[in-house]
Design a protein around this motif. Sequence first.
Motif, PDB file in Angstrom:
ATOM      1  N   ASP A  34      49.980  40.116  47.165  1.00  0.00           N
ATOM      2  CA  ASP A  34      49.607  39.825  45.384  1.00  0.00           C
ATOM      3  C   ASP A  34      48.239  40.922  46.143  1.00  0.00           C
ATOM      4  O   ASP A  34      47.250  41.030  46.850  1.00  0.00           O
ATOM      5  N   LEU A  35      47.916  41.847  44.652  1.00  0.00           N
ATOM      6  CA  LEU A  35      47.302  42.412  44.818  1.00  0.00           C
ATOM      7  C   LEU A  35      46.547  42.580  44.226  1.00  0.00           C
ATOM      8  O   LEU A  35      45.549  43.037  43.495  1.00  0.00           O
ATOM      9  N   ILE A  36      46.133  41.305  43.249  1.00  0.00           N
ATOM     10  CA  ILE A  36      45.439  40.837  42.333  1.00  0.00           C
ATOM     11  C   ILE A  36      45.136  39.540  42.227  1.00  0.00           C
ATOM     12  O   ILE A  36      45.988  38.643  42.603  1.00  0.00           O
ATOM     13  N   ASP A  37      44.196  38.306  42.499  1.00  0.00           N
ATOM     14  CA  ASP A  37      43.746  37.258  42.545  1.00  0.00           C
ATOM     15  C   ASP A  37      43.573  36.631  41.334  1.00  0.00           C
ATOM     16  O   ASP A  37      43.096  35.580  41.182  1.00  0.00           O
ATOM     17  N   GLY A  38      42.890  37.185  40.215  1.00  0.00           N
ATOM     18  CA  GLY A  38      42.718  36.228  39.179  1.00  0.00           C
ATOM     19  C   GLY A  38      41.222  36.113  39.304  1.00  0.00           C
ATOM     20  O   GLY A  38      40.634  35.617  38.055  1.00  0.00           O
ATOM     21  N   VAL A  39      40.332  36.503  40.184  1.00  0.00           N
ATOM     22  CA  VAL A  39      38.996  35.914  40.172  1.00  0.00           C
ATOM     23  C   VAL A  39      37.616  37.133  40.168  1.00  0.00           C
ATOM     24  O   VAL A  39      36.923  36.930  39.789  1.00  0.00           O
ATOM     25  N   SER A  40      38.877  38.074  41.028  1.00  0.00           N
ATOM     26  CA  SER A  40      37.611  39.416  40.961  1.00  0.00           C
ATOM     27  C   SER A  40      38.745  41.034  41.019  1.00  0.00           C
ATOM     28  O   SER A  40      40.081  40.950  40.888  1.00  0.00           O
ATOM     29  N   LEU A  41      37.532  41.554  41.268  1.00  0.00           N
ATOM     30  CA  LEU A  41      38.530  43.374  41.857  1.00  0.00           C
ATOM     31  C   LEU A  41      38.185  44.010  43.259  1.00  0.00           C
ATOM     32  O   LEU A  41      38.652  45.190  43.066  1.00  0.00           O
ATOM     33  N   ALA A  50      37.437  51.399  30.170  1.00  0.00           N
ATOM     34  CA  ALA A  50      38.323  50.548  29.546  1.00  0.00           C
ATOM     35  C   ALA A  50      36.964  49.473  29.985  1.00  0.00           C
ATOM     36  O   ALA A  50      36.615  49.004  30.980  1.00  0.00           O
ATOM     37  N   SER A  51      37.017  48.000  29.381  1.00  0.00           N
ATOM     38  CA  SER A  51      36.703  46.662  29.065  1.00  0.00           C
ATOM     39  C   SER A  51      38.017  45.679  30.410  1.00  0.00           C
ATOM     40  O   SER A  51      38.683  45.754  29.566  1.00  0.00           O
ATOM     41  N   TRP A  52      37.437  45.772  31.378  1.00  0.00           N
ATOM     42  CA  TRP A  52      38.607  44.300  31.905  1.00  0.00           C
ATOM     43  C   TRP A  52      37.852  43.268  32.574  1.00  0.00           C
ATOM     44  O   TRP A  52      36.665  43.535  32.745  1.00  0.00           O
ATOM     45  N   THR A  53      38.286  42.093  32.186  1.00  0.00           N
ATOM     46  CA  THR A  53      37.859  40.643  31.925  1.00  0.00           C
ATOM     47  C   THR A  53      38.414  40.272  33.341  1.00  0.00           C
ATOM     48  O   THR A  53      39.654  40.574  33.059  1.00  0.00           O
ATOM     49  N   ILE A  54      38.031  39.654  34.107  1.00  0.00           N
ATOM     50  CA  ILE A  54      38.745  38.553  35.517  1.00  0.00           C
ATOM     51  C   ILE A  54      37.923  37.118  35.221  1.00  0.00           C
ATOM     52  O   ILE A  54      36.920  37.041  34.943  1.00  0.00           O
ATOM     53  N   GLY A  55      39.397  36.488  34.957  1.00  0.00           N
ATOM     54  CA  GLY A  55      39.074  35.450  35.498  1.00  0.00           C
ATOM     55  C   GLY A  55      40.327  34.556  34.876  1.00  0.00           C
ATOM     56  O   GLY A  55      41.101  34.854  34.128  1.00  0.00           O
ATOM     57  N   ASN A  56      40.348  32.781  34.735  1.00  0.00           N
ATOM     58  CA  ASN A  56      41.600  32.307  34.944  1.00  0.00           C
ATOM     59  C   ASN A  56      43.139  32.561  34.800  1.00  0.00           C
ATOM     60  O   ASN A  56      44.170  32.944  34.535  1.00  0.00           O
TER      61      ASN A  56
END
Length: 197
Positions: A34-41, A50-56
């Motif tokens: 997994d390269l992304i965890d959906g809770v952090s960068l 660009a505006s990046w939001t992370i969560g859920n």
Amino acid sequence: MKNLKQSIAALGICCAALLSTNSAFAQNADGFVDLIDGVSLEGWNIVGTASWTIGNGLIVGNKPSGFLVSNKTYTNFIIKAEFWAESNTNSGIFIRCQDPNKPSQYTCYEINIWDTRPEQAYATGAIVDLAKVNPVPKAGGRWNVMEIVANGSHFKVVLNGEVTVADGQDSKYASGPIAIQSAGGVVKFRKLQIKPL
């Protein structure tokens, strides 16, 4: 001295356990990481505005123009991505980037996510300027599964179970980081995995 060695050994075991449970870097049973965890960068650098939001469990780009660029370099691999885009979203997954500070279609291979691209042959699922889509898929307004194979000079893209690019051949870029793009409209990633070949 013995107690110090035991404490260091215990600390090492704890660190190994923590790293093995970190979902952003743990290898799955099928060999994908997994390269992304959906809770952090963690593992990514922000390039551009660009505006990046992370969560859920999601990474969402909703403002042009910029990239998330991986800290690591990759050569031969399979990528599995799950993404949601609006019909007019301009995004993409860039691979083997040569300049991590300036990713573009001219310094990386760009697998497009852009249903309304003026030149439809290089719309969603195409590798820009390398391999056209046929037929032209529509990904807007729903979740999609994209698989990208990069093995030496051979490339293949599968979107929602259909091969959109049967064969792309090019040997310009041998390895490099991965980047995801936000260049207009909303794009959401809930899975991005890689398996080395």
